[in-house]
Design a protein around this motif. Structure first.
Motif, mmCIF file in Angstrom:
data_model
loop_
_atom_site.group_PDB
_atom_site.id
_atom_site.type_symbol
_atom_site.label_atom_id
_atom_site.label_comp_id
_atom_site.label_asym_id
_atom_site.label_seq_id
_atom_site.Cartn_x
_atom_site.Cartn_y
_atom_site.Cartn_z
ATOM 1 N N SER A 1 0.848 -1.199 0.000
ATOM 2 C CA SER A 1 0.000 0.000 0.000
ATOM 3 C C SER A 1 0.883 1.248 0.000
ATOM 4 C CB SER A 1 -0.910 0.024 1.233
ATOM 5 O OG SER A 1 -0.143 0.027 2.413
ATOM 6 N N LEU A 2 0.426 2.274 -0.703
ATOM 7 C CA LEU A 2 1.192 3.495 -0.803
ATOM 8 C C LEU A 2 0.931 4.374 0.411
ATOM 9 C CD1 LEU A 2 3.020 5.323 -2.505
ATOM 10 C CD2 LEU A 2 0.962 6.255 -3.578
ATOM 11 N N ASP A 3 1.988 4.688 1.138
ATOM 12 C CA ASP A 3 1.870 5.526 2.327
ATOM 13 C C ASP A 3 1.973 6.989 1.926
ATOM 14 O OD1 ASP A 3 1.843 6.679 4.795
ATOM 15 O OD2 ASP A 3 3.778 5.890 5.453
ATOM 16 N N THR A 4 0.833 7.614 1.673
ATOM 17 C CA THR A 4 0.823 9.021 1.245
ATOM 18 C C THR A 4 1.132 9.970 2.398
ATOM 19 O OG1 THR A 4 -1.558 9.138 1.606
ATOM 20 C CG2 THR A 4 -0.808 8.582 -0.622
ATOM 21 N N ASN A 5 1.144 9.459 3.606
ATOM 22 C CA ASN A 5 1.445 10.293 4.775
ATOM 23 C C ASN A 5 2.870 10.083 5.275
ATOM 24 O OD1 ASN A 5 -1.216 11.385 4.904
ATOM 25 N ND2 ASN A 5 -1.908 9.460 5.836
ATOM 26 N N ARG A 6 3.721 9.494 4.393
ATOM 27 C CA ARG A 6 5.105 9.229 4.796
ATOM 28 C C ARG A 6 5.797 10.524 5.222
ATOM 29 N NH1 ARG A 6 9.336 9.458 6.376
ATOM 30 N NH2 ARG A 6 11.215 8.233 5.947
ATOM 31 N N TYR A 7 5.523 11.602 4.491
ATOM 32 C CA TYR A 7 6.104 12.903 4.834
ATOM 33 C C TYR A 7 4.989 13.866 5.229
ATOM 34 C CZ TYR A 7 9.981 10.847 2.256
ATOM 35 O OH TYR A 7 10.970 10.000 1.821
ATOM 36 N N GLU A 8 5.103 14.421 6.411
ATOM 37 C CA GLU A 8 4.077 15.333 6.894
ATOM 38 C C GLU A 8 4.251 16.744 6.342
ATOM 39 O OE1 GLU A 8 4.043 15.207 11.120
ATOM 40 O OE2 GLU A 8 3.376 13.117 11.232
ATOM 41 N N GLU A 9 5.497 17.149 6.136
ATOM 42 C CA GLU A 9 5.760 18.514 5.683
ATOM 43 C C GLU A 9 6.443 18.595 4.324
ATOM 44 O OE1 GLU A 9 7.029 21.427 8.696
ATOM 45 O OE2 GLU A 9 7.226 19.710 10.048
ATOM 46 N N THR A 10 7.295 17.644 4.003
ATOM 47 C CA THR A 10 7.988 17.659 2.714
ATOM 48 C C THR A 10 6.979 17.567 1.578
ATOM 49 O OG1 THR A 10 9.998 16.655 3.599
ATOM 50 C CG2 THR A 10 9.613 16.413 1.243
ATOM 51 N N THR A 11 7.079 18.476 0.624
ATOM 52 C CA THR A 11 6.169 18.483 -0.518
ATOM 53 C C THR A 11 6.644 17.471 -1.550
ATOM 54 O OG1 THR A 11 5.825 20.847 -0.162
ATOM 55 C CG2 THR A 11 5.061 19.925 -2.246
ATOM 56 N N VAL A 12 5.700 16.666 -2.046
ATOM 57 C CA VAL A 12 6.032 15.608 -3.000
ATOM 58 C C VAL A 12 5.279 15.843 -4.310
ATOM 59 C CG1 VAL A 12 6.074 13.126 -3.448
ATOM 60 C CG2 VAL A 12 6.357 13.979 -1.098
ATOM 61 N N ARG A 13 6.000 15.763 -5.416
ATOM 62 C CA ARG A 13 5.389 15.843 -6.740
ATOM 63 C C ARG A 13 5.818 14.650 -7.588
ATOM 64 N NH1 ARG A 13 5.408 22.270 -8.589
ATOM 65 N NH2 ARG A 13 4.292 23.055 -6.739
ATOM 66 N N VAL A 14 5.074 14.416 -8.652
ATOM 67 C CA VAL A 14 5.293 13.228 -9.486
ATOM 68 C C VAL A 14 5.459 13.656 -10.950
ATOM 69 C CG1 VAL A 14 4.352 11.000 -10.205
ATOM 70 C CG2 VAL A 14 3.848 11.900 -7.912
ATOM 71 N N THR A 15 6.422 13.037 -11.641
ATOM 72 C CA THR A 15 6.625 13.302 -13.065
ATOM 73 C C THR A 15 7.504 12.207 -13.650
ATOM 74 O OG1 THR A 15 7.146 15.071 -14.660
ATOM 75 C CG2 THR A 15 8.744 14.666 -12.915
ATOM 76 N N PRO A 16 7.435 11.956 -14.956
ATOM 77 C CA PRO A 16 8.382 11.003 -15.557
ATOM 78 C C PRO A 16 9.792 11.573 -15.463
ATOM 79 C CG PRO A 16 6.522 11.433 -17.025
ATOM 80 C CD PRO A 16 6.449 12.453 -15.933
ATOM 81 N N VAL A 17 10.700 10.805 -14.949
ATOM 82 C CA VAL A 17 12.081 11.286 -14.823
ATOM 83 C C VAL A 17 13.047 10.103 -14.874
ATOM 84 C CG1 VAL A 17 11.967 11.255 -12.293
ATOM 85 C CG2 VAL A 17 13.665 12.685 -13.433
ATOM 86 N N PRO A 18 14.084 10.168 -15.725
ATOM 87 C CA PRO A 18 15.003 9.040 -15.901
ATOM 88 C C PRO A 18 16.351 9.197 -15.194
ATOM 89 C CG PRO A 18 15.117 10.461 -17.798
ATOM 90 C CD PRO A 18 14.209 11.149 -16.808
ATOM 91 N N TYR A 19 16.499 10.231 -14.377
ATOM 92 C CA TYR A 19 17.777 10.442 -13.680
ATOM 93 C C TYR A 19 17.495 10.787 -12.227
ATOM 94 C CZ TYR A 19 16.398 15.270 -14.583
ATOM 95 O OH TYR A 19 15.687 16.438 -14.655
ATOM 96 N N ALA A 20 18.500 10.646 -11.375
ATOM 97 C CA ALA A 20 18.352 10.979 -9.957
ATOM 98 C C ALA A 20 19.188 12.210 -9.640
ATOM 99 C CB ALA A 20 18.790 9.802 -9.087
#
Length: 258
Positions: free
Chosen positions: A183-202
């Protein structure tokens, strides 16, 4: 003669190259120029005459200066020199890793990585690259991170505060959503903002360092990482992160559309 031909013309002579470089960023008196360039006076005067004939330099009452074209050629040669210096540090790394995954403007700016090291795993310390990332991320109060693959140690090390931002690859979220046992823990970070996009590098960047991970040419995800503490490299990484962040989707919006 086109710009590329002019650049080639200058670079095929060390005297011409040195003259162009010496006159950038400012004009020089003739005696000053003669002292700055390692060549005979006759060779320098001959080169100056040829460069002037091609519209790259112009003579003044007391010296020489670059023309507008000469300035552009000087800038291009300077970028080429910096790119060659970039390759010279770790030629095998650049031969085997895919730089095409980076946006074109940031590929052009790669020499800004300046002084960098390539951190690799060894037979006796295979986890060295992972430890490098975890140690650096855990040591800062905030950072920006781009993660194209899921790694539990990275997730645990990521700071949770309003000054930190995380971009996660769509593939990571989709893979987790596709596993019934996870299951995806969407509350893993309480303050850090998370966004999603296709990305091939770190990418990871903080106030005093940046870390870049590029895929290998065969598509394999590597362990080798580029690490730099140079101010120019940190600025490059911050600009790259901002470029990616602007078009990324908030994770809440992404999940609502699944």
């Amino acid at each position: 003669m086109g710009v590329e031909s002019l650049i080639q013309y200058v670079r095929t002579s060390s005297v011409r190259t040195d003259i162009i470089g010496s006159l950038c960023p400012r004009a020089k008196a003739t005696n000053e120029l003669l002292s700055a360039v390692t060549a005979s006076e006759s060779a320098i005067y001959d080169a100056l005459s040829n460069l002037e004939g091609r519209g790259l330099v112009t003579s003044m009452d007391d010296g020489w200066q670059l023309t507008g074209t000469g300035r552009l050629v000087a800038d291009t040669i300077h970028r080429q020199h910096r790119l060659e210096e970039l390759f010279a540090v770790a030629p095998q790394y650049w031969e085997s890793h895919d730089t095409s995954v980076l946006p074109q403007p940031f590929r052009c700016r790669l020499p800004e990585l300046d002084e960098y090291t390539v951190v690799r795993g060894t037979q006796t310390d295979i986890n060295r690259p992972v430890r490098e990332v975890v140690t650096r991320v855990e040591s800062v109060s905030s950072c920006d991170v781009v993660s194209p693959v899921y790694h539990p140690e990275y997730e645990a090390a990521m700071p949770d505060n309003a000054d930190s931002r995380l971009v996660v690859s769509c593939a990571v979220i989709d893979e987790i959503l596709g596993k019934e046992s996870v299951s995806l823990d969407t509350n893993r970070y309480e303050e850090t903002t998370v966004r999603v996009t296709p990305v091939p590098y770190a990418l990871a960047v903080a106030d005093d360092w940046m870390i870049l991970t590029l895929p290998e040419l065969d598509g394999a995800w590597p362990s080798a990482k580029i690490v730099s503490e140079a101010d120019s490299a940190i600025l490059w990484a911050r600009d790259l992160f901002a470029h990616l962040w602007e078009d990324a989707t908030p994770i809440e919006t992404y999940l609502a559309d699944r």
